[in-house]
Write a protein that holds these residues in place. Structure first.
Motif, short mmCIF file in Angstrom:
data_model
loop_
_atom_site.label_atom_id
_atom_site.label_comp_id
_atom_site.label_asym_id
_atom_site.label_seq_id
_atom_site.Cartn_x
_atom_site.Cartn_y
_atom_site.Cartn_z
N ALA A 27 0.85 -1.19 0.00
CA ALA A 27 0.00 0.00 0.00
C ALA A 27 0.88 1.23 0.00
CB ALA A 27 -0.92 0.00 1.21
N ASP A 28 0.64 2.12 -0.93
CA ASP A 28 1.34 3.39 -1.02
C ASP A 28 0.33 4.49 -0.77
OD1 ASP A 28 3.62 1.99 -1.81
OD2 ASP A 28 3.11 2.16 -3.93
N ILE A 31 0.63 9.36 3.37
CA ILE A 31 1.12 9.38 4.75
C ILE A 31 2.28 8.40 4.94
CG2 ILE A 31 0.53 8.98 7.16
CD1 ILE A 31 -2.35 9.76 6.37
N GLU A 32 2.07 7.15 4.56
CA GLU A 32 3.09 6.14 4.79
C GLU A 32 2.87 4.95 3.85
OE1 GLU A 32 5.50 4.90 8.74
OE2 GLU A 32 3.39 5.37 8.92
N ASP A 33 3.96 4.33 3.44
CA ASP A 33 3.90 3.14 2.60
C ASP A 33 4.20 1.92 3.47
OD1 ASP A 33 3.61 4.93 0.55
OD2 ASP A 33 5.70 4.82 -0.09
N GLY A 64 7.68 -0.19 6.23
CA GLY A 64 6.74 0.78 6.77
C GLY A 64 6.41 0.50 8.23
N PRO A 65 5.21 0.90 8.68
CA PRO A 65 4.85 0.72 10.09
C PRO A 65 4.73 -0.74 10.50
CG PRO A 65 2.96 1.50 8.85
CD PRO A 65 4.16 1.56 7.93
#
Length: 80
Positions: A27-28, A31-33, A64-65
């Motif tokens: 997912a791009d 906010i964040e990838d 990412g996260p």
């Protein structure tokens, strides 16, 4: 933008059915990838008047996260 790829296969051995699955997610966003993958293995077997079911699944974040996420779950059940 997001993308999910899933591959699942199953085979019935007669005494038990084996099921395997692999999923890759990307997912791009603004906010964040992030990226992650998931592996699952399950088995069902006829026992008595129903089915014994067992499963293990593993989620691994790869960027990412979710980068440090490693989560394993087990399941066991009986469907009558």
């Amino acid at each position: 933008k997001s993308q999910v790829i899933n591959l699942t296969a199953a085979y019935n051995f007669g005494v038990a059915r084996l099921i395997g699955s692999y999923t890759q997610s990307d997912a791009d966003s603004s906010i964040e990838d992030w990226k992650a993958r998931n592996f699952s293995i399950a088995v069902t077997a006829p026992v008595g008047g129903g089915d014994l079911r067992a499963m293990v699944t593993r989620l691994e974040g790869t960027s990412g996260p979710l980068d440090d996420v490693k989560n394993t779950k087990f399941g066991l059940g009986y469907h009558y």
